[in-house]
Design a protein around this motif. Structure first.
Motif, PDB file in Angstrom:
ATOM      1  N   GLY B 299      -2.229 -70.780 -46.147  1.00  0.00           N
ATOM      2  CA  GLY B 299      -3.651 -70.477 -46.090  1.00  0.00           C
ATOM      3  C   GLY B 299      -4.166 -69.930 -47.412  1.00  0.00           C
ATOM      4  O   GLY B 299      -3.490 -69.160 -48.078  1.00  0.00           O
ATOM      5  N   VAL B 300      -5.378 -70.371 -47.799  1.00  0.00           N
ATOM      6  CA  VAL B 300      -6.015 -69.864 -49.014  1.00  0.00           C
ATOM      7  C   VAL B 300      -7.334 -69.221 -48.601  1.00  0.00           C
ATOM      8  O   VAL B 300      -8.183 -69.871 -47.996  1.00  0.00           O
ATOM      9  CB  VAL B 300      -6.287 -71.007 -50.010  1.00  0.00           C
ATOM     10  N   ALA B 301      -7.495 -67.942 -48.940  1.00  0.00           N
ATOM     11  CA  ALA B 301      -8.710 -67.230 -48.568  1.00  0.00           C
ATOM     12  C   ALA B 301      -9.670 -67.181 -49.744  1.00  0.00           C
ATOM     13  O   ALA B 301      -9.237 -67.025 -50.895  1.00  0.00           O
ATOM     14  CB  ALA B 301      -8.368 -65.808 -48.123  1.00  0.00           C
ATOM     15  N   PHE B 302     -10.949 -67.340 -49.446  1.00  0.00           N
ATOM     16  CA  PHE B 302     -11.949 -67.338 -50.513  1.00  0.00           C
ATOM     17  C   PHE B 302     -12.806 -66.087 -50.403  1.00  0.00           C
ATOM     18  O   PHE B 302     -12.806 -65.414 -49.352  1.00  0.00           O
ATOM     19  CB  PHE B 302     -12.779 -68.615 -50.423  1.00  0.00           C
ATOM     20  N   PRO B 303     -13.573 -65.784 -51.462  1.00  0.00           N
ATOM     21  CA  PRO B 303     -14.316 -64.516 -51.469  1.00  0.00           C
ATOM     22  C   PRO B 303     -15.246 -64.374 -50.273  1.00  0.00           C
ATOM     23  O   PRO B 303     -15.449 -63.262 -49.773  1.00  0.00           O
ATOM     24  CB  PRO B 303     -15.107 -64.582 -52.778  1.00  0.00           C
ATOM     25  N   ASP B 304     -15.790 -65.489 -49.793  1.00  0.00           N
ATOM     26  CA  ASP B 304     -16.717 -65.363 -48.669  1.00  0.00           C
ATOM     27  C   ASP B 304     -15.999 -65.168 -47.341  1.00  0.00           C
ATOM     28  O   ASP B 304     -16.628 -65.148 -46.290  1.00  0.00           O
ATOM     29  CB  ASP B 304     -17.615 -66.600 -48.612  1.00  0.00           C
ATOM     30  N   GLY B 305     -14.697 -65.072 -47.382  1.00  0.00           N
ATOM     31  CA  GLY B 305     -13.958 -64.846 -46.151  1.00  0.00           C
ATOM     32  C   GLY B 305     -13.472 -66.118 -45.498  1.00  0.00           C
ATOM     33  O   GLY B 305     -12.667 -66.084 -44.571  1.00  0.00           O
ATOM     34  N   ASP B 310      -3.848 -72.642 -42.970  1.00  0.00           N
ATOM     35  CA  ASP B 310      -3.368 -71.831 -41.862  1.00  0.00           C
ATOM     36  C   ASP B 310      -3.844 -70.390 -41.994  1.00  0.00           C
ATOM     37  O   ASP B 310      -3.423 -69.662 -42.905  1.00  0.00           O
ATOM     38  CB  ASP B 310      -1.829 -71.879 -41.857  1.00  0.00           C
ATOM     39  N   GLU B 311      -4.713 -69.979 -41.053  1.00  0.00           N
ATOM     40  CA  GLU B 311      -5.250 -68.622 -41.151  1.00  0.00           C
ATOM     41  C   GLU B 311      -4.174 -67.573 -40.899  1.00  0.00           C
ATOM     42  O   GLU B 311      -4.287 -66.433 -41.335  1.00  0.00           O
ATOM     43  CB  GLU B 311      -6.406 -68.442 -40.158  1.00  0.00           C
ATOM     44  N   ARG B 317      -5.147 -65.470 -52.197  1.00  0.00           N
ATOM     45  CA  ARG B 317      -6.484 -64.940 -51.962  1.00  0.00           C
ATOM     46  C   ARG B 317      -7.272 -64.926 -53.255  1.00  0.00           C
ATOM     47  O   ARG B 317      -6.797 -64.405 -54.264  1.00  0.00           O
ATOM     48  CB  ARG B 317      -6.406 -63.505 -51.417  1.00  0.00           C
ATOM     49  N   PHE B 318      -8.492 -65.501 -53.207  1.00  0.00           N
ATOM     50  CA  PHE B 318      -9.419 -65.368 -54.333  1.00  0.00           C
ATOM     51  C   PHE B 318     -10.312 -64.188 -54.013  1.00  0.00           C
ATOM     52  O   PHE B 318     -10.992 -64.172 -52.984  1.00  0.00           O
ATOM     53  CB  PHE B 318     -10.238 -66.649 -54.507  1.00  0.00           C
TER      54      PHE B 318
END
Ligand SMILES: Nc1ncnc2c1ncn2[C@@H]1O[C@H](COP(=O)(O)OP(=O)(O)OP(=O)(O)O)[C@@H](O)[C@H]1O
Ligand SMILES: Nc1ncnc2c1ncn2[C@@H]1O[C@H](COP(=O)(O)OP(=O)(O)OP(=O)(O)O)[C@@H](O)[C@H]1O
Ligand SMILES: [Mg+2]
Ligand SMILES: [Mg+2]
Lengths: 266, 331, 262, 262, 266
Positions: B299-305, B310-311, B317-318
């Motif tokens: 999973g890759v998380a972005f600044p907007d959440g 895969d969560e 994480r950005f």
């Protein structure tokens, strides 16, 4: 009473039977000279007495106990192909044993201890005629000089049993007589038990108190390797060293009939 | 290893590349020390010449942070279960990576040739993306894995007819007679991103570490933006060239001198798209690992959440928090 | 005469290089692959005499000093390992049974393939570089020393036993002295892999050193730096090699009384 | 007994590894540095038995075959060079004067530093890889052979001259036979650098091979591939090493009558 | 008339003067036996005659021409430390010379040529008593067996000049006599010129037609290395080999007074 006791000793290399059922009982202080045809197993016998090689069967005991598995300082050796330490000078080769005995950890003497150790071997050096060559390395010595060095090295240890494999083979008669005297003197002083292989029958009679002849008793002309040598004659020379061997005995020892020699050289 | 806990001394590593030379300068010039002192911590910046080795060392926990591309971050630390945060998005390649042909003028001519490149690197990614634009795919050519250290020398031989590489190797090769650039990273702007990645747990437990790094970085960026000759020369020398050579490399690099632009870039809607491309590429080449059932395994998380993939297994994480602080002058 | 003969192949190599270089340079004056001797001379002179702006150091000398220090430490560790393990393996049959196969196996692991493991074991600092050199050179040296011990004629070991030496005395007075010259030969042969590992180590993690410099300028194909550096490395290695040979000849005179040595 | 003793350090190593691995894996189950034996076994099994999607090849076997072929060719060239130059240098004093210093010098050039020159000489294909192995291993082997020739006792050379041998006969009947066992020893020791150079060569430009695979998967720290590959390389090298030793013992029986060999 | 001509020959090793102004003129077919104290330079003299070593000054010529710089097949040698080829079996060691002569390129005989070469050495093998050991390697032989092999190897070449350095030192008297006969027969047949070093004075008189004694004429007790040995006695034994040396000559050769020996051994 018997010091060295050899019983039913046998040695084989692969299919080659070298020694066979050798039985021998030697009293302390005996000077055994060993003669026998070339290749019959004399050196092998000495190597076994030294624990350099292991017999195929049979036992050897010294003073009632079986031989230790490794050579020990109470048995000295002069090899047939005289070997000394190539990295040490003549003098250092002789000082070595003293260094082992005194300097337990370094194995090396320094300063005055070293000078006095050198002093101690000076007499030996001149006895064996190597005083002038004392700073040379073995590779710079003649064959006879190396042999004398090897003998002196073994004698300095004053071992209980001394094994000599043709020790005087490369020496001229003059030096040889000197070496005989040296050896006999030490033997008397130290009560050493000596086993000396030689091809010189005069020497054998002159030095020995007991003469052992090694030879094959059985011989299979088709497979000459099948049988080994054993002690075929065992003469007591206790009456005191003799200089001239009785000729008939020499004949017994090397019983090659003239005809054979002729047949071969014809 | 960088276990999650409060600590006062940190180590980050970097390797020689045009956009990362400031890290070396920060260490030698004392800028880093000054910022670290400000936050009462100790930060050591270590140069590791072998890029892959530097990432490996970070991944196995020897370092708290490491400079790398978005793609390698996804495949190595994140793929290896190390939760990683993009602390400083430094630049993206805007022509710094390119495809060179010796025979042929257009990218389509590459079909059927042997292409020398560092396999599975951003060069490989660039090639794959570029091939899509001309309707080709990898089986139409043969990829010959070639080490970057030997790329220039390899290019000088007749055996090599096509290659993909990055600067400064790229410009060295283009200087050779008979070579032509048929595609470069300016065709896919913003997809090859150079980032200072840090261990998420370490950062969470030690915000001062993030602040010190970001503060020092943007002080240096300001020097560069102002054209500070001493700083630029030092960076040039450290990368084995001179000022002119270094400036030429900078020209094809889109540096985010201003934290605000970095924040904007990271928050843009293009980034999730880019990461999807990257994840797909990696998955297609079997790099996400054997256990990976799909490209969405990590999973890759972005600044907007939002999360790509895969969560339950977010490992990359950005995060613009710290860059935003710099933009706000809050450090 | 021997000196003259010995110079011929060097001159030949220089000639071939000069010809190839001028051919390439006349085809493309900007060619970087085979710079002319003047170019290389100028660059080398600059690196030896002009301080670097950034650090104020004379690049060549700093690189040389750092590299030689790593090399010395690495080889030093190797020599120690070679002496202890080599003699133990050569001298004690049980140790030989236990360690020889393992040694034979691990000596065959190419260290560069297990770099990450080496680095977590030794870190990435100077220790790692020294360790890589030691790991790379020690196994062969251990084997050479063990074989040297095995090659000591059996008669001499027997002889020294009859002279009443303890094991320790045997080792220090007979085994070690005969092993020294062979160890120096092993060390001389070990210089080759040692330099290779030094350069690899410096290429991976370092900021100074001869190998680092070569690595750094390699991406610009700056052969005018690389080739003089290689020549310099070779010269250094050659001088170390000759020094070791001379040293060995002088100290272990007995070992050179018969036969010649290369 | 010897077998048992010999197994101890291997078991020890495996034990240490297992402990370290399970420690790391319990901290981070996705840790890649020290995968468990099961993981490695599975991966290795897959590489050995499941065809690659793209090419349909069984990765392990293709890699192994290609690498061994390069290794064999490279070492073959080395052996030829070692025999010709080694014997010439050892046997003919003039050749020795002319070539020994040159050989000593060039053998000290780390080949990886002059790769660009090797590339323009040998290209970038298979030849270059074979050449790198040969260049890397030949100098030491030449030196070993030359030294082996010099070590033949002077008496034997004199003797064979008195028996009326021509130079050619001397070389083929006395020098060569005595050099063979030493050459095999040199070859065995040369396996170590040969594998290193093989791996380096495959890292430079390649599409198959054990070294290629290791460097490729290094890009994502796939130690579950790297470690079994390293073990496999080591096993292959070990088997070659033992095979050479056995071969030497069998063919050159006379050379093993006295003393032991590692 | 004179075949081997040695003139003002001198040999030095560093500071050690080994040989000094040796002058000698030996006719073709002479059997020269050489005696002398151990370490006086006999082996060195032979090595110079063989071109194995180079004299420090002086000249040696054979048949009017100076010695070639390398050993040649017309000069055979048996070394004091007998050396044979360790990689060849006993039989192959003997066949070797024939192989060199016949197979120019391979240096190796095959098939029937090989069998007949083996046939040719079979007699020699049994003469030296090594028939049973013919497939062994030298390392598997006793000292005396190696020495016999070395002698046979040299004799098979039938060289014009034969150099023997204590060739029978490790042999028992029986085999020694066989070897004497073998040597004498070949010497007569081939008109060889023989130089043989020995420490056995009987042997020297039995075999030689001329006896050379090496010794130092000058002696500096402070630096024994300063002077070298030369030929001090040169006896013509042409009257035909004698078996018993006249005792007074033996005394001349080794003139060690009894006192010295006593002084040393006391
Ligand atoms: N390489 C050398 N360096 C110095 N001296 C040497 C060297 N080789 C031989 N010598 C010396 O030369 C002398 C003569 O040696 P040589 O071997 O000729 O004696 P030899 O008469 O054969 O003696 P032996 O009867 O013991 O064999 C000896 O004193 C020896 O120490
Ligand atoms: N390693 C071996 N393998 C096979 N046979 C061997 C080995 N070592 C010795 N022999 C044989 O053992 C026999 C006895 O050898 P040894 O050296 O004991 O004889 P020797 O009586 O000392 O003879 P010499 O008087 O010639 O020295 C010889 O026939 C020899 O060939
Ligand atoms: Mg014997
Ligand atoms: Mg002599």
């Amino acid at each position: 009473m018997s010091f060295v006791e050899v019983s039913r000793l046998t040695k084989r290399y692969g299919d080659t039977q070298v020694l066979e059922r050798v039985n021998l009982s030697v009293a302390k202080g005996t000077f055994c000279t060993i003669v026998g045809a070339s290749g019959c197993g004399k050196s092998t016998f000495l190597r076994i007495l030294l624990s350099q090689e292991v017999q195929s069967s049979g036992t050897v005991s010294v003073d009632g106990t079986a031989l230790p598995p490794e050579p020990t300082p109470d048995r000295g050796i002069v090899f047939q192909r005289y070997s000394v330490f190539p990295q040490l000078t003549v003098e250092d080769n002789l000082v070595l044993a003293e260094e082992f005995a005194t300097a337990r950890w370094t194995g090396r003497l320094f300063g005055s201890a070293r000078s006095s150790a050198k002093q101690a071997v000076a007499e030996t050096l001149s006895n064996i005629g190597l005083m002038a060559a004392k700073d040379r390395y073995p590779a710079q010595l003649s064959g006879g000089m190396q042999q004398r060095l090897a003998i002196a090295q073994a004698l300095l240890m004053r071992p209980k049993i001394l094994l000599l494999d043709e020790p005087f083979g490369a020496l001229d008669p003059g030096i040889r007589v000197d070496m005989h005297d040296l050896l006999l003197r030490l033997w008397r002083e130290m009560e050493m038990t000596v086993f000396m292989v030689t091809h010189d029958i005069h020497e054998a009679f002159k030095l020995g108190t007991r003469l052992l002849v090694f030879d094959k008793v059985r011989h299979d002309p088709d497979s000459p390797e099948a049988f080994g040598a054993t002690v075929t004659y065992d003469l007591d020379l206790k009456s005191g060293p003799v200089t001239e061997p009785p000729t008939e005995i020499a004949d017994i020892i090397y019983p090659r009939p003239e005809e054979t020699t002729d047949a071969r050289s014809s | 290893p960088a276990q999650a806990q409060e600590k006062t001394s940190f180590k980050v590593c970097w390797s020689i590349y045009v956009g990362w030379m400031p890290w070396g300068y920060m260490e030698t010039s004392g800028i880093m020390d000054a910022w670290a002192e400000k936050y009462g911590i100790d930060v050591e910046i270590v140069q590791i010449n072998d890029y892959i080795e530097s990432i490996n060392q970070y991944t196995i926990g020897e370092y708290d942070g490491c400079s790398m591309t978005n793609m390698d971050a996804l495949s190595i630390p994140s793929g290896g279960g190390v939760d990683t945060t993009a602390l400083i998005v430094g630049d993206y390649s805007n022509g710094n990576d390119g495809i060179i042909l010796k025979q042929g003028e257009t990218l389509a001519d590459i079909a059927g040739q042997n292409v020398n490149l560092v396999e599975l690197s951003v060069s490989h990614y660039l090639l794959a993306r570029a091939l899509e634009t001309v309707g080709l795919s990898e089986p139409d050519l043969t990829v010959v894995s070639t080490s970057d250290a030997d790329m220039v020398a390899a290019a000088a031989t007749d055996d090599v007819t096509a290659l993909v590489t990055w600067n400064p190797l790229l410009s060295e090769i283009l200087a050779m007679p008979g070579t032509s650039l048929v595609a470069d990273s300016s065709d896919i702007p913003g997809e090859i991103i150079d980032i200072m990645m840090v261990n998420t747990d370490v950062l969470a437990d030690n915000p001062d570490f993030g602040k010190a790094l970001v503060g020092a970085w943007y002080e240096t960026m300001a020097l560069m933006a102002s054209g500070d000759e001493a700083a630029l020369t030092a960076m040039a020398e450290a990368s084995g060239t001179d000022l002119a050579g270094y400036n030429a490399q900078l020209d094809s690099t889109e540096m985010f001198f201003d934290p605000a632009t970095a924040v904007a870039f990271t928050e843009s809607a293009d980034l999730p798209q880019t990461m999807e491309f990257v994840a797909t590429f990696l998955f297609d080449h079997g790099i996400l690992g054997e256990g990976a059932p799909s490209s969405e395994f990590v999973g890759v998380a972005f600044p907007d959440g939002s999360v790509y993939g895969d969560e339950a297994n977010v490992k990359l994480r950005f995060d613009t928090t710290y860059m935003q602080m710099a933009a706000d002058g809050a450090l | 005469m021997a000196l003259f003969l010995g110079a011929i192949p060097f001159l030949g190599l220089a000639g071939v290089y000069a010809a190839a270089s001028s051919a390439r340079l006349s085809a493309n004056p900007a060619d970087k692959l085979l710079p002319s001797f003047e170019q290389m001379g100028t660059t080398f002179w600059r690196m030896a005499t002009v301080p670097e702006v950034r650090t104020g150091d004379l690049t060549l000398w700093v690189d040389t000093f750092d590299s030689l220090q790593r090399l010395g430490l690495g080889l030093g560790v190797s020599v120690l390992l070679a002496l202890t393990f080599g003699i133990a393996i050569g001298f004690v049959p049980h140790v030989r049974s236990a360690l020889a196969p393992f040694l034979a196996a691990i000596s065959l692991i190419p260290p560069i393939t297990v770099l990450p493991i080496l680095f977590i074991t030794f870190g990435l600092g100077e220790t790692a570089k020294v360790a890589l050199i030691a790991v790379g050179t020690a196994p062969v040296m251990i084997r050479s020393v063990a074989q040297a011990v095995l090659d000591i004629p059996r008669e001499q070991i027997v002889k020294v036993q009859t002279l009443g030496a303890s094991v320790w005395q045997m080792v220090t007075r007979v085994v070690l002295p005969q092993v020294w010259p062979r160890l120096i030969t092993a060390l001389r042969l070990g210089l080759i892999p040692a330099f290779i590992f030094l350069i690899s180590a410096e290429a991976i993690a370092s900021t100074t050193g001869l190998g680092y410099r070569i690595f750094l300028v390699r991406r610009y194909l700056a052969m005018d730096v690389i080739l003089p550096y290689v020549a310099w490395i070779t010269l250094l290695a050659f001088l170390i090699d000759r020094a070791l040979l001379l040293f060995s000849r002088r100290i272990f005179r007995w070992a050179f009384l018969e036969g010649e040595a290369l």
